[in-house]
Design a protein around this motif. Sequence first.
Motif, PDB file in Angstrom:
ATOM      1  N   GLU A   1     -19.335  11.329 -15.334  1.00 20.50           N
ATOM      2  CA  GLU A   1     -19.746   9.956 -15.009  1.00 20.50           C
ATOM      3  C   GLU A   1     -18.635   8.964 -15.346  1.00 20.50           C
ATOM      4  N   LEU A   2     -17.975   9.179 -16.471  1.00 23.25           N
ATOM      5  CA  LEU A   2     -16.878   8.310 -16.887  1.00 23.25           C
ATOM      6  C   LEU A   2     -15.725   8.398 -15.882  1.00 23.25           C
ATOM      7  N   ILE A   3     -15.387   9.595 -15.472  1.00 22.32           N
ATOM      8  CA  ILE A   3     -14.314   9.789 -14.497  1.00 22.32           C
ATOM      9  C   ILE A   3     -14.686   9.133 -13.166  1.00 22.32           C
ATOM     10  N   ALA A   4     -15.935   9.302 -12.744  1.00 26.31           N
ATOM     11  CA  ALA A   4     -16.377   8.695 -11.484  1.00 26.31           C
ATOM     12  C   ALA A   4     -16.290   7.168 -11.557  1.00 26.31           C
ATOM     13  N   ALA A   5     -16.668   6.569 -12.691  1.00 28.12           N
ATOM     14  CA  ALA A   5     -16.601   5.119 -12.865  1.00 28.12           C
ATOM     15  C   ALA A   5     -15.150   4.641 -12.859  1.00 28.12           C
ATOM     16  N   LEU A   6     -14.279   5.395 -13.503  1.00 27.54           N
ATOM     17  CA  LEU A   6     -12.857   5.026 -13.518  1.00 27.54           C
ATOM     18  C   LEU A   6     -12.238   5.125 -12.129  1.00 27.54           C
ATOM     19  N   ILE A   7     -12.586   6.169 -11.391  1.00 27.72           N
ATOM     20  CA  ILE A   7     -12.080   6.331 -10.021  1.00 27.72           C
ATOM     21  C   ILE A   7     -12.578   5.175  -9.151  1.00 27.72           C
ATOM     22  N   TYR A   8     -13.839   4.787  -9.309  1.00 28.93           N
ATOM     23  CA  TYR A   8     -14.398   3.669  -8.558  1.00 28.93           C
ATOM     24  C   TYR A   8     -13.607   2.379  -8.853  1.00 28.93           C
ATOM     25  N   LYS A   9     -13.364   2.101 -10.155  1.00 26.66           N
ATOM     26  CA  LYS A   9     -12.609   0.902 -10.544  1.00 26.66           C
ATOM     27  C   LYS A   9     -11.183   0.961 -10.012  1.00 26.66           C
ATOM     28  N   ARG A  10     -10.581   2.161 -10.023  1.00 25.70           N
ATOM     29  CA  ARG A  10      -9.224   2.308  -9.507  1.00 25.70           C
ATOM     30  C   ARG A  10      -9.178   2.001  -8.014  1.00 25.70           C
ATOM     31  N   ASN A  11     -10.149   2.519  -7.265  1.00 30.22           N
ATOM     32  CA  ASN A  11     -10.220   2.268  -5.820  1.00 30.22           C
ATOM     33  C   ASN A  11     -10.421   0.780  -5.538  1.00 30.22           C
ATOM     34  N   GLU A  12     -11.239   0.140  -6.359  1.00 29.63           N
ATOM     35  CA  GLU A  12     -11.467  -1.292  -6.225  1.00 29.63           C
ATOM     36  C   GLU A  12     -10.160  -2.073  -6.430  1.00 29.63           C
ATOM     37  N   ALA A  13      -9.398  -1.738  -7.463  1.00 31.82           N
ATOM     38  CA  ALA A  13      -8.129  -2.396  -7.745  1.00 31.82           C
ATOM     39  C   ALA A  13      -7.128  -2.134  -6.617  1.00 31.82           C
ATOM     40  N   GLU A  14      -7.123  -0.914  -6.105  1.00 27.56           N
ATOM     41  CA  GLU A  14      -6.213  -0.563  -5.017  1.00 27.56           C
ATOM     42  C   GLU A  14      -6.534  -1.374  -3.757  1.00 27.56           C
ATOM     43  N   GLN A  15      -7.805  -1.556  -3.460  1.00 28.42           N
ATOM     44  CA  GLN A  15      -8.201  -2.366  -2.301  1.00 28.42           C
ATOM     45  C   GLN A  15      -7.802  -3.829  -2.481  1.00 28.42           C
ATOM     46  N   ASP A  16      -7.947  -4.340  -3.702  1.00 27.17           N
ATOM     47  CA  ASP A  16      -7.520  -5.712  -3.991  1.00 27.17           C
ATOM     48  C   ASP A  16      -6.015  -5.869  -3.757  1.00 27.17           C
ATOM     49  N   ILE A  17      -5.240  -4.872  -4.177  1.00 24.63           N
ATOM     50  CA  ILE A  17      -3.794  -4.914  -3.988  1.00 24.63           C
ATOM     51  C   ILE A  17      -3.450  -4.914  -2.505  1.00 24.63           C
ATOM     52  N   ILE A  18      -4.125  -4.079  -1.728  1.00 21.82           N
ATOM     53  CA  ILE A  18      -3.880  -4.023  -0.271  1.00 21.82           C
ATOM     54  C   ILE A  18      -4.197  -5.377   0.355  1.00 21.82           C
ATOM     55  N   THR A  19      -5.324  -5.979  -0.025  1.00 22.95           N
ATOM     56  CA  THR A  19      -5.717  -7.293   0.502  1.00 22.95           C
ATOM     57  C   THR A  19      -4.678  -8.362   0.132  1.00 22.95           C
ATOM     58  N   LEU A  20      -4.236  -8.347  -1.116  1.00 24.79           N
ATOM     59  CA  LEU A  20      -3.243  -9.322  -1.556  1.00 24.79           C
ATOM     60  C   LEU A  20      -1.907  -9.125  -0.832  1.00 24.79           C
ATOM     61  N   LYS A  21      -1.502  -7.874  -0.599  1.00 22.06           N
ATOM     62  CA  LYS A  21      -0.259  -7.612   0.132  1.00 22.06           C
ATOM     63  C   LYS A  21      -0.338  -8.154   1.550  1.00 22.06           C
ATOM     64  N   LYS A  22      -1.510  -8.034   2.177  1.00 17.96           N
ATOM     65  CA  LYS A  22      -1.686  -8.585   3.528  1.00 17.96           C
ATOM     66  C   LYS A  22      -1.569 -10.102   3.498  1.00 17.96           C
ATOM     67  N   ARG A  23      -2.161 -10.737   2.488  1.00 19.70           N
ATOM     68  CA  ARG A  23      -2.076 -12.195   2.368  1.00 19.70           C
ATOM     69  C   ARG A  23      -0.642 -12.643   2.133  1.00 19.70           C
ATOM     70  N   VAL A  24       0.102 -11.890   1.310  1.00 20.37           N
ATOM     71  CA  VAL A  24       1.496 -12.225   1.047  1.00 20.37           C
ATOM     72  C   VAL A  24       2.311 -12.110   2.335  1.00 20.37           C
ATOM     73  N   ALA A  25       2.077 -11.047   3.102  1.00 26.48           N
ATOM     74  CA  ALA A  25       2.801 -10.867   4.364  1.00 26.48           C
ATOM     75  C   ALA A  25       2.499 -12.012   5.326  1.00 26.48           C
ATOM     76  N   LEU A  26       1.245 -12.441   5.402  1.00 26.65           N
ATOM     77  CA  LEU A  26       0.866 -13.554   6.264  1.00 26.65           C
ATOM     78  C   LEU A  26       1.552 -14.846   5.818  1.00 26.65           C
ATOM     79  N   ARG A  27       1.548 -15.115   4.524  1.00 28.01           N
ATOM     80  CA  ARG A  27       2.181 -16.334   4.004  1.00 28.01           C
ATOM     81  C   ARG A  27       3.693 -16.305   4.233  1.00 28.01           C
ATOM     82  N   ARG A  28       4.318 -15.118   4.101  1.00 29.15           N
ATOM     83  CA  ARG A  28       5.759 -15.005   4.370  1.00 29.15           C
ATOM     84  C   ARG A  28       6.055 -15.323   5.826  1.00 29.15           C
TER      85      ARG A  28
END
Length: 144
Positions: free
Chosen positions: A5-32
């Motif tokens: 359960e702990l590993i599953a929760a950590l993987i979920y949080k990691r995926n969430e952070a990774e998606q945030d990074i992808i979204t932010l990279k898209k915003r940075v590319a648009l602003r550039r």
Amino acid sequence: MDNNELIAALIYKRNEAEQDIITLKKRVALRRSELHQIDCAIKVLTPDLRTARLIATRHARSRFFVSGELSRRCQDALREAKGTWITAEDIARIAIREKGLSPDDAAIRGDFTRRLLWTLNRFVKRETVEKEGWGTAARWRVVS
């Protein structure tokens, strides 16, 4: 909670952070892309960005001063100095205090000082004020 359960929760949080990074990279590319388009438009109008910034700020009105207030403040400060040398920063500190602004705000103090320097330099051209020094270290007094 077992390890699975702990590993599953950590993987979920990691995926969430990774998606945030992808979204932010898209915003940075648009602003550039937007920044590039703005820079291209500036190049059409002026030779470089530095010149454009100078043009944009040269005659920008201040939200802190009404028309004629800078000249009045300089004249009052010079009169109160009674022939002794005074700096634009001294006048700026007085103005900041009288307007109830934070004297620790370097941006406001710099803006006030720059505007007061412009005004004092105009007085020198009219030969009503003496100047000693250069830039923000310059000192001013009424012509005796």
